[in-house]
Design a protein around this motif. Structure first.
Motif, PDB file in Angstrom:
ATOM      1  N   GLY A   1       9.951  12.852   6.126  1.00 27.35           N
ATOM      2  CA  GLY A   1      10.642  11.871   6.963  1.00 27.35           C
ATOM      3  C   GLY A   1       9.804  10.683   7.384  1.00 27.35           C
ATOM      4  N   ARG A   2       8.749  10.408   6.653  1.00 21.37           N
ATOM      5  CA  ARG A   2       7.916   9.251   6.982  1.00 21.37           C
ATOM      6  C   ARG A   2       8.378   8.056   6.141  1.00 21.37           C
ATOM      7  N   ILE A   3       8.646   6.942   6.788  1.00 22.77           N
ATOM      8  CA  ILE A   3       9.044   5.711   6.095  1.00 22.77           C
ATOM      9  C   ILE A   3       7.792   4.890   5.834  1.00 22.77           C
ATOM     10  N   VAL A   4       7.639   4.422   4.612  1.00 20.27           N
ATOM     11  CA  VAL A   4       6.497   3.600   4.233  1.00 20.27           C
ATOM     12  C   VAL A   4       7.016   2.248   3.758  1.00 20.27           C
ATOM     13  N   ALA A   5       6.463   1.184   4.310  1.00 20.02           N
ATOM     14  CA  ALA A   5       6.818  -0.184   3.922  1.00 20.02           C
ATOM     15  C   ALA A   5       5.582  -0.871   3.373  1.00 20.02           C
ATOM     16  N   GLY A   6       5.660  -1.320   2.124  1.00 23.53           N
ATOM     17  CA  GLY A   6       4.585  -2.099   1.530  1.00 23.53           C
ATOM     18  C   GLY A   6       4.834  -3.575   1.732  1.00 23.53           C
ATOM     19  N   THR A   7       3.758  -4.342   1.900  1.00 23.08           N
ATOM     20  CA  THR A   7       3.895  -5.776   2.121  1.00 23.08           C
ATOM     21  C   THR A   7       3.127  -6.564   1.064  1.00 23.08           C
ATOM     22  N   PHE A   8       3.311  -7.873   1.106  1.00 19.08           N
ATOM     23  CA  PHE A   8       2.752  -8.730   0.064  1.00 19.08           C
ATOM     24  C   PHE A   8       1.261  -8.982   0.245  1.00 19.08           C
ATOM     25  N   VAL A   9       0.802  -9.140   1.470  1.00 18.81           N
ATOM     26  CA  VAL A   9      -0.616  -9.460   1.663  1.00 18.81           C
ATOM     27  C   VAL A   9      -1.317  -8.600   2.705  1.00 18.81           C
ATOM     28  N   GLN A  10      -0.577  -7.782   3.444  1.00 17.30           N
ATOM     29  CA  GLN A  10      -1.188  -7.036   4.547  1.00 17.30           C
ATOM     30  C   GLN A  10      -1.101  -5.525   4.362  1.00 17.30           C
ATOM     31  N   GLY A  11      -0.982  -5.050   3.128  1.00 20.19           N
ATOM     32  CA  GLY A  11      -1.032  -3.628   2.872  1.00 20.19           C
ATOM     33  C   GLY A  11       0.235  -2.889   3.240  1.00 20.19           C
ATOM     34  N   ALA A  12       0.090  -1.575   3.555  1.00 20.30           N
ATOM     35  CA  ALA A  12       1.231  -0.700   3.808  1.00 20.30           C
ATOM     36  C   ALA A  12       1.213  -0.207   5.253  1.00 20.30           C
ATOM     37  N   TYR A  13       2.432   0.078   5.756  1.00 26.52           N
ATOM     38  CA  TYR A  13       2.605   0.576   7.114  1.00 26.52           C
ATOM     39  C   TYR A  13       3.554   1.765   7.068  1.00 26.52           C
ATOM     40  N   SER A  14       3.398   2.675   8.033  1.00 24.49           N
ATOM     41  CA  SER A  14       4.264   3.847   8.045  1.00 24.49           C
ATOM     42  C   SER A  14       4.613   4.240   9.470  1.00 24.49           C
TER      43      SER A  14
ATOM     44  N   ALA B   1      -4.726  -0.982   4.109  1.00 23.48           N
ATOM     45  CA  ALA B   1      -4.475  -1.817   5.269  1.00 23.48           C
ATOM     46  C   ALA B   1      -4.534  -3.307   4.966  1.00 23.48           C
ATOM     47  N   ALA B   2      -4.738  -3.669   3.726  1.00 21.36           N
ATOM     48  CA  ALA B   2      -4.766  -5.084   3.344  1.00 21.36           C
ATOM     49  C   ALA B   2      -4.416  -5.190   1.865  1.00 21.36           C
ATOM     50  N   GLY B   3      -4.054  -6.412   1.448  1.00 16.29           N
ATOM     51  CA  GLY B   3      -3.761  -6.643   0.047  1.00 16.29           C
ATOM     52  C   GLY B   3      -2.300  -6.435  -0.279  1.00 16.29           C
ATOM     53  N   CYS B   4      -1.973  -6.616  -1.547  1.00 15.88           N
ATOM     54  CA  CYS B   4      -0.590  -6.567  -2.027  1.00 15.88           C
ATOM     55  C   CYS B   4      -0.234  -5.146  -2.458  1.00 15.88           C
ATOM     56  N   VAL B   5       0.821  -4.606  -1.859  1.00 14.48           N
ATOM     57  CA  VAL B   5       1.354  -3.307  -2.275  1.00 14.48           C
ATOM     58  C   VAL B   5       2.400  -3.555  -3.354  1.00 14.48           C
ATOM     59  N   THR B   6       2.163  -2.992  -4.529  1.00 17.18           N
ATOM     60  CA  THR B   6       3.034  -3.258  -5.674  1.00 17.18           C
ATOM     61  C   THR B   6       4.028  -2.152  -5.948  1.00 17.18           C
TER      62      THR B   6
ATOM     63  N   ALA C   1       0.704   2.141  -4.547  1.00 19.86           N
ATOM     64  CA  ALA C   1      -0.039   1.364  -5.543  1.00 19.86           C
ATOM     65  C   ALA C   1      -0.428   0.024  -4.958  1.00 19.86           C
ATOM     66  N   LEU C   2      -1.693  -0.347  -5.194  1.00 17.73           N
ATOM     67  CA  LEU C   2      -2.237  -1.613  -4.707  1.00 17.73           C
ATOM     68  C   LEU C   2      -2.682  -2.464  -5.888  1.00 17.73           C
ATOM     69  N   ARG C   3      -2.393  -3.764  -5.792  1.00 18.17           N
ATOM     70  CA  ARG C   3      -2.828  -4.633  -6.881  1.00 18.17           C
ATOM     71  C   ARG C   3      -4.343  -4.604  -7.027  1.00 18.17           C
ATOM     72  N   GLN C   4      -5.031  -4.543  -5.934  1.00 18.59           N
ATOM     73  CA  GLN C   4      -6.484  -4.371  -5.935  1.00 18.59           C
ATOM     74  C   GLN C   4      -6.794  -3.151  -5.062  1.00 18.59           C
ATOM     75  N   GLY C   5      -7.280  -2.086  -5.668  1.00 17.88           N
ATOM     76  CA  GLY C   5      -7.588  -0.910  -4.867  1.00 17.88           C
ATOM     77  C   GLY C   5      -7.049   0.381  -5.409  1.00 17.88           C
ATOM     78  N   GLY C   6      -6.338   0.335  -6.544  1.00 12.69           N
ATOM     79  CA  GLY C   6      -5.883   1.560  -7.170  1.00 12.69           C
ATOM     80  C   GLY C   6      -4.669   2.168  -6.493  1.00 12.69           C
ATOM     81  N   VAL C   7      -4.604   3.501  -6.501  1.00 12.16           N
ATOM     82  CA  VAL C   7      -3.472   4.239  -5.943  1.00 12.16           C
ATOM     83  C   VAL C   7      -4.007   5.218  -4.910  1.00 12.16           C
ATOM     84  N   ILE C   8      -3.392   5.235  -3.735  1.00 12.80           N
ATOM     85  CA  ILE C   8      -3.795   6.181  -2.693  1.00 12.80           C
ATOM     86  C   ILE C   8      -2.607   7.054  -2.332  1.00 12.80           C
ATOM     87  N   GLY C   9      -2.896   8.195  -1.723  1.00 13.50           N
ATOM     88  CA  GLY C   9      -1.848   9.087  -1.273  1.00 13.50           C
ATOM     89  C   GLY C   9      -1.759   9.107   0.237  1.00 13.50           C
TER      90      GLY C   9
END
Length: 444
Positions: A346-359, A375-380, A392-400
């Motif tokens: 039930g966790r909502i995750v929102a990726g953003t264009f330049v400021q990373g992901a939030y949940s 916490a920064a960069g483009c979430v793709t 997935a991050l444009r710079q930074g690989g993939v995190i869980g």
């Protein structure tokens, strides 16, 4: 299972009604009868062909390379756009390929002429990106962008064997459908790896455009959204192009989503939804007016609507109204939402264009918190997995981002990750990057 349909005229009932005076005009009803063709289709959720963790699929490496020389102006009679490959020959002349031109050109001094004894190219073979020549025999070999490699033989061009590899691998989106891995490329249509591990290429006129951007599987069909807003449908045997343009109040679809029963189609300033057929309910709330819609996520009577320029809208599906805006006031540091996902917990995750992901946990009322490591960069891309969400991050690989906060976040160190696809039967996650498709172990 979908099938081709054959139309059959049935008018007896209408004629009877007319004769009885119950119908003023004759109505013709068209019944549809199924015509199964071809071998049985695999189930929609059939597993993908396995691949060892660490496998990377990319276009076959260039067998030949040449440095493009600045030859000044194009050959005066060339029908192409620009020189894409050239080589200096043993006799001092220069051989050049011009993009889209079926003729290879020879330059001596400042004079151009069609290269003697070199056959013309046809179709996509005229998109040459590399040239090579055997000095002793003057046998030419070319590499093309889409059509493979060719060599001159017996006065013509002979195609060279092509390896089993995707034609293009700048992956924008991934989908699993009937045992096939589908990959949307940047500008070269679709590539697909079937249940036997064989790669194929799908491009116009089979599909509507060369720039697919998103997949959704809904009601046993695969839907493909293109960058121009057109949506195509594939039933496992046949492609149907541009299925929604004439049915929607606004022509271009900017995002797709489904909760299993309903298909949601984002358009400028709102969305439309359907449960099948040609019946659509459209929602264009004044709060969404003039906003580009970038992502949709239906969750238990709520539709989260990502925008470019206003943040994240939480909408009531029953009324179509915006309940609440989520932006910097609630902790989301960027007003351009690129992607949305919900974890099993039930966790909502929102990726953003330049400021990373939030949940944040849905319906918790708590502020959004930055995702550690993203916490920064483009979430793709984002994708729900049994233990949480992968990002997935444009710079930074993939995190869980695991639902169990005591678990470690998994990290895949890949370059320019652009999209994700969990493959649970094979315990993999497929990662689409700018240069290839990689299979990484999902869980140890």
């Amino acid at each position: 299972m979908k099938a081709l349909w054959r139309k059959r005229e049935i008018t007896r009932a209408a004629v009877g009604l007319v004769a009885a005076g119950l119908l003023a005009v004759t109505v013709t009803c068209r019944a549809l009868s199924k015509l199964p063709t071809g071998p049985p289709l695999l189930p929609v959720d059939a597993p993908l062909a396995p691949a060892p963790p660490g496998t990377r699929f990319a276009p076959d490496a260039p067998a030949i390379t040449t440095k493009v020389q600045n030859d000044g102006d194009l050959p005066p009679r060339s029908t192409g756009t620009h020189i894409t490959a050239s080589l200096l020959r043993k006799d001092g002349s220069r051989l050049a390929a011009v993009w889209g031109d079926p003729i290879l050109w020879e330059r001596r001094g400042k004079s151009w002429r069609p290269a003697p004894n070199v056959p013309r190219l046809t179709g996509a073979a005229a998109e040459v990106v590399a040239l090579s020549e055997e000095a002793a025999t003057r046998q030419l070999t070319i590499r093309t962008r889409r059509a493979g490699n060719f060599t001159t033989r017996n006065g013509g061009w002979k195609p060279l064997p092509r390896p089993n590899a995707p034609q293009d691998a700048n992956a924008q989106a991934l989908a699993a459908y009937r045992g096939t891995l589908f990959v949307a490329t940047l500008n070269d249509g679709l590539v697909a790896r079937n249940e036997k591990g064989i790669w194929t290429h799908i491009a116009p006129p089979v599909i509507s455009a060369n720039a697919p951007r998103q997949f959704v599987v809904w009601h046993d069909d695969l839907y493909v959204r293109h960058g121009n807003g057109v949506v195509d449908r594939f039933d496992g045997r046949q492609w149907t192009r541009d299925i929604f343009t004439r049915l929607l109040p606004r022509r271009q679809v900017s995002a797709l989503a489904t909760d299993g029963d309903t298909l949601f189609l984002a358009q400028w300033g709102g969305w439309s939804e359907t449960r099948g057929g040609t019946v659509f309910r459209s929602r264009f709330s004044p709060d969404l007016k003039d906003l580009p819609i970038t992502a949709l996520l239906p969750v238990n009577g709520t539709l989260y609507v990502g925008t470019q320029g206003r943040g994240l809208a939480e909408c009531d599906l029953a009324t179509g109204n915006v309940r609440q805006w989520h932006d910097e006031r609630q902790g989301i540091g960027d007003d351009w939402i690129t992607t949305l996902a919900r974890s099993p917990g039930g966790r909502i995750v929102a990726g953003t264009f330049v400021q990373g992901a939030y949940s944040r946990t849905e319906n918790s009322g708590s502020p959004w918190t930055p995702v550690q490591g993203a916490a920064a960069g483009c979430v793709t891309g984002t994708a729900a997995t049994p233990d949480g969400v992968r990002i997935a991050l444009r710079q930074g690989g993939v995190i869980g981002l695991p639902d169990d906060t005591r678990a470690e976040s998994s990290i895949a160190k890949v370059s320019e990750a652009q999209c994700l696809l969990p493959d649970l039967p094979n315990n993999l996650i497929w990662i689409g990057t700018r240069t290839g498709i990689e299979a990484v172990r999902l869980r140890e």
